[in-house]
Write an enzyme that holds these catalytic residues in place. Structure first.
Site, PDB file in Angstrom:
ATOM      1  N   THR A 177     -22.748 151.396  36.227  1.00 23.71           N
ATOM      2  CA  THR A 177     -23.085 150.500  37.337  1.00 23.71           C
ATOM      3  C   THR A 177     -21.792 149.892  37.839  1.00 23.71           C
ATOM      4  O   THR A 177     -20.909 149.552  37.053  1.00 23.71           O
ATOM      5  CB  THR A 177     -23.995 149.346  36.907  1.00 23.71           C
ATOM      6  OG1 THR A 177     -23.313 148.591  35.917  1.00 23.71           O
ATOM      7  CG2 THR A 177     -25.298 149.830  36.382  1.00 23.71           C
ATOM      8  N   GLU A 320     -29.983 150.332  35.938  1.00 24.86           N
ATOM      9  CA  GLU A 320     -30.526 149.984  34.616  1.00 24.86           C
ATOM     10  C   GLU A 320     -32.013 150.288  34.484  1.00 24.86           C
ATOM     11  O   GLU A 320     -32.563 150.228  33.389  1.00 24.86           O
ATOM     12  CB  GLU A 320     -30.325 148.484  34.340  1.00 24.86           C
ATOM     13  CG  GLU A 320     -28.900 148.084  33.999  1.00 24.86           C
ATOM     14  CD  GLU A 320     -28.063 147.739  35.218  1.00 24.86           C
ATOM     15  OE1 GLU A 320     -28.418 148.170  36.336  1.00 24.86           O
ATOM     16  OE2 GLU A 320     -27.052 147.024  35.062  1.00 24.86           O
ATOM     17  N   LYS A 430     -27.106 127.511  47.224  1.00 24.67           N
ATOM     18  CA  LYS A 430     -27.761 126.276  46.819  1.00 24.67           C
ATOM     19  C   LYS A 430     -27.255 125.120  47.678  1.00 24.67           C
ATOM     20  O   LYS A 430     -26.117 124.689  47.540  1.00 24.67           O
ATOM     21  CB  LYS A 430     -27.534 125.991  45.335  1.00 24.67           C
ATOM     22  CG  LYS A 430     -28.587 125.044  44.802  1.00 24.67           C
ATOM     23  CD  LYS A 430     -28.696 125.097  43.292  1.00 24.67           C
ATOM     24  CE  LYS A 430     -29.983 124.417  42.844  1.00 24.67           C
ATOM     25  NZ  LYS A 430     -30.141 124.362  41.406  1.00 24.67           N
ATOM     26  N   TRP A 435     -32.718 126.160  47.319  1.00 30.95           N
ATOM     27  CA  TRP A 435     -32.198 127.522  47.440  1.00 30.95           C
ATOM     28  C   TRP A 435     -32.396 128.091  48.848  1.00 30.95           C
ATOM     29  O   TRP A 435     -33.454 127.968  49.433  1.00 30.95           O
ATOM     30  CB  TRP A 435     -32.912 128.444  46.455  1.00 30.95           C
ATOM     31  CG  TRP A 435     -32.740 128.045  45.013  1.00 30.95           C
ATOM     32  CD1 TRP A 435     -33.668 127.438  44.225  1.00 30.95           C
ATOM     33  CD2 TRP A 435     -31.584 128.216  44.200  1.00 30.95           C
ATOM     34  NE1 TRP A 435     -33.157 127.227  42.973  1.00 30.95           N
ATOM     35  CE2 TRP A 435     -31.874 127.688  42.925  1.00 30.95           C
ATOM     36  CE3 TRP A 435     -30.305 128.754  44.429  1.00 30.95           C
ATOM     37  CZ2 TRP A 435     -30.955 127.692  41.879  1.00 30.95           C
ATOM     38  CZ3 TRP A 435     -29.399 128.772  43.387  1.00 30.95           C
ATOM     39  CH2 TRP A 435     -29.720 128.241  42.129  1.00 30.95           C
TER      40      TRP A 435
HETATM   41  P1  AMP Z   1     -27.642 149.527  41.658  1.00 34.82           P
HETATM   42  O1  AMP Z   1     -27.768 149.467  40.196  1.00 34.82           O
HETATM   43  O2  AMP Z   1     -26.243 149.758  42.127  1.00 34.82           O
HETATM   44  O3  AMP Z   1     -28.602 150.494  42.258  1.00 34.82           O
HETATM   45  O4  AMP Z   1     -28.010 148.088  42.247  1.00 34.82           O
HETATM   46  C1  AMP Z   1     -29.227 147.471  41.952  1.00 34.82           C
HETATM   47  C2  AMP Z   1     -29.392 146.262  42.811  1.00 34.82           C
HETATM   48  O5  AMP Z   1     -29.545 146.615  44.176  1.00 34.82           O
HETATM   49  C3  AMP Z   1     -30.625 145.466  42.502  1.00 34.82           C
HETATM   50  O6  AMP Z   1     -30.467 144.626  41.384  1.00 34.82           O
HETATM   51  C4  AMP Z   1     -30.826 144.685  43.802  1.00 34.82           C
HETATM   52  O7  AMP Z   1     -29.983 143.555  43.866  1.00 34.82           O
HETATM   53  C5  AMP Z   1     -30.361 145.665  44.846  1.00 34.82           C
HETATM   54  N1  AMP Z   1     -31.528 146.338  45.437  1.00 34.82           N
HETATM   55  C6  AMP Z   1     -32.038 147.526  45.123  1.00 34.82           C
HETATM   56  N2  AMP Z   1     -33.093 147.820  45.904  1.00 34.82           N
HETATM   57  C7  AMP Z   1     -33.288 146.769  46.724  1.00 34.82           C
HETATM   58  C8  AMP Z   1     -34.227 146.448  47.764  1.00 34.82           C
HETATM   59  N3  AMP Z   1     -35.183 147.287  48.140  1.00 34.82           N
HETATM   60  N4  AMP Z   1     -34.112 145.256  48.378  1.00 34.82           N
HETATM   61  C9  AMP Z   1     -33.132 144.400  48.025  1.00 34.82           C
HETATM   62  N5  AMP Z   1     -32.214 144.648  47.082  1.00 34.82           N
HETATM   63  C10 AMP Z   1     -32.282 145.814  46.426  1.00 34.82           C
END
Ligand code: AMP
Length: 532
Positions: A177, A320, A430, A435
């Site tokens: 990640t 994850e 914040k 929030w």
């Molecule tokens: P990654 O592991 O790089 O795919 O990133 C995961 C993160 O992407 C998540 O924890 C969210 O913060 C963001 N994310 C994934 N899908 C969405 C979605 N549909 N809307 C908003 N944020 C998202």
């Protein structure tokens, strides 16, 4: 009592065996970086994967060893997904957009022994070779100019190979990640978790695949297992159309010519496609379904796709979580909803697919569970059979005593199970103890026709602690002013959410996975001050 049912271990080899047997003639099309195209089938993918598994064994690669890929989406990459897992190896999909220091860290941390790469990434390989001491063999997917070429390499084998068996919980894939702080962390996918996740992906309320589906996944195979599409697609025997380049003109041409029905990608991909169609004065491709995830799908995007007759599947997940956590599609009350209500519902992140459990907890104490009332906003936690337990080589579990993994996201759960993501815990603003969702501000701003991209960041404020500042990239030739943006936002957000300032910038920084990088944006504007 005797066992009543047969043994059938959940291993990836079953997936490709099934695809080759039951959908052996279904095509896999690739448009390569040089403009050439090749066609194979699920039977062809399996035959090549067997040869590849044999070729890896001949190199001395053993069960559990890591084999890296540095590649875009194409059939040879797909072969590697099944070939590496089939010989008991672990495919480490490397994101070519990472910085050199991250590339150095992850390949060394993974101890990759083989690296398969696209010729387009030859400069990365040339630069990084001295910094990757564990890599013994380099194989180029689409050229033999600088070493072994993939097709020549696997052609040395006859394919007379038996898939390596083992435990369902053996590892099969490794993805890092792009963490916002510290070194990237490795997430290991297991055969069992991958098979279960792919089966869940087949639900009508997830990807809704049928044998007539023709899918062009734009989400890269190097990011979060391409949302599991290459596995679910094999189970359903769909036709895949891959493009090794993400140029909207190329994608558009392929979609029309190959009869693509489904596509999947992050919002920026869809945005680029809209802009291309607008520039050319042409219609959007006639897709049946569009999966959008990775970042929040803005409302205008959903609306435009739905008006085009495309079902929008807005998905939320993380590396994850393999990655699918929730997916949005038509809900039980769909028929009764107006078009606007459908758009509003789809702008939320959908509902958990079977296997996944979600809860929200109080942001301050991180333990008190919040009601699923459609208003209480809290830290989102997840557990399930394809959710991480421990990062690769970590000393401790990444979950709490009850098995909950803290996602770092902030959201609201609705009584019907819908997840509404409001922010990242690090990005939520914040102000005076209350929030403000940076994501909602951005989405609202992105609805303005002259806004190309927007990012909201909390900036220190002497009275309110933090106040939102909105950074905006204007569309070419636009005369947009700060006042115009504020006027646009007024009916869309609470008054106290309105940004204290709107700053126009030439570009907004993105992470290696194409998301807005708030960290880089904050760094860029670290001297920015708001007056009391
Ligand atoms: P990654 O592991 O790089 O795919 O990133 C995961 C993160 O992407 C998540 O924890 C969210 O913060 C963001 N994310 C994934 N899908 C969405 C979605 N549909 N809307 C908003 N944020 C998202």
């Amino acid at each position: 009592m005797h066992r009543a049912m047969q043994d059938w271990s959940m291993r990836i080899s079953h997936v490709i065996d099934h695809a080759a047997r039951e959908a052996g003639v279904r095509e896999i099309v690739t448009r390569w970086a040089d403009g050439s195209e090749t066609r194979t089938t699920w039977a062809g993918i399996r035959a090549d994967a067997l040869k590849m598994a044999q070729a890896l064994k001949a190199l001395g690669i053993r069960k559990g060893d890591r084999v890296a890929s540095l590649a875009m989406n194409h059939s040879r990459h797909l072969v590697s997904w099944y070939g590496v897992a089939g010989m008991g190896g672990v495919l480490h999909t490397v994101n070519p957009r990472l910085f050199d220091d991250q590339l150095e860290y992850i390949v060394n941390h993974a101890e990759d022994r083989v690296l398969l790469y696209d010729a387009a990434f030859q400069p990365i390989v040339d630069r990084m070779k001295p910094r990757w001491p564990t890599v013994e063999h380099y194989v180029c997917y689409d050229s033999g100019a600088h070493g072994i070429a993939f097709e020549d390499w696997i052609a040395t084998q006859d394919g007379d190979f038996t898939w390596v068996g083992g435990e369902e919980t053996d590892p099969c894939m490794l993805c890092y990640t792009s963490g916002t702080t510290g070194n990237p962390k490795g997430v290991v996918y297991e055969h069992r978790s991958t098979v279960l996740h792919a089966v869940a992906g087949l639900q009508p309320s997830t990807f809704n695949f049928s044998p007539s589906t023709v899918m062009l996944p734009v989400v890269p195979m190097f990011h979060a297992a391409s949302w599991g599409l290459p596995y679910a697609g094999a189970m359903a025997g769909i036709k895949f159309v891959f493009s090794a380049v993400n140029d909207p003109a190329v994608l558009h041409g392929l979609m029309l010519r190959e009869g693509v029905t489904d596509s999947a990608g992050v919002p920026t991909v869809w945005l680029a496609h809209f802009q291309y169609c607008d520039r050319e004065g042409i219609a959007l491709p006639p897709l049946k379904a569009a999966t959008i995830g990775g970042s929040a799908a803005p409302r205008f995007m959903i609306e435009r796709l739905m008006k085009n007759g495309t079902r929008v599947q807005h998905a939320w997940g993380m590396t994850e979580t393999s990655p699918i956590g929730t997916v949005g599609g038509p809900t039980c009350d769909w028929e009764r909803l107006s078009f606007e209500e459908r758009v509003a519902k789809t702008a939320m992140q959908g509902r958990p697919i079977f296997g996944v459990q979600l809860r929200t907890v109080d942001l301050d104490d991180m333990v008190t569970e919040l009601p699923r009332d459609g208003v209480s906003s809290g830290a989102l936690q997840i557990r399930g059979p394809w959710v991480i337990k421990r990062y690769f080589k970590a000393e401790e579990d990444a979950v709490n005593a009850q098995g909950w993994f803290d996602t770092g996201d902030v959201g609201i759960l609705h009584p019907d199970g819908t997840l509404q993501l409001t922010d990242r815990t690090k990005d939520v603003i914040k102000s005076g103890g209350e929030w403000i969702s940076s994501v909602e501000l951005e989405n609202a701003a992105m609805g303005h026709p002259d806004v190309a991209e927007a990012a909201a960041v909390g900036i220190y404020h002497p009275k309110w602690d933090e106040r939102p500042v909105l950074f905006v990239v204007k569309k070419d030739g636009s005369q947009l002013s700060s006042a115009d943006v504020i006027e646009h936002l007024k009916p869309l957000v609470a008054k106290w959410w309105l940004p204290d300032a709107v700053e126009f910038v030439d570009d907004i920084p993105h992470t290696a996975t194409g998301k807005i990088s708030k960290k880089d944006l904050r760094d860029r504007f670290s001297d920015y001050r708001l007056e009391a």
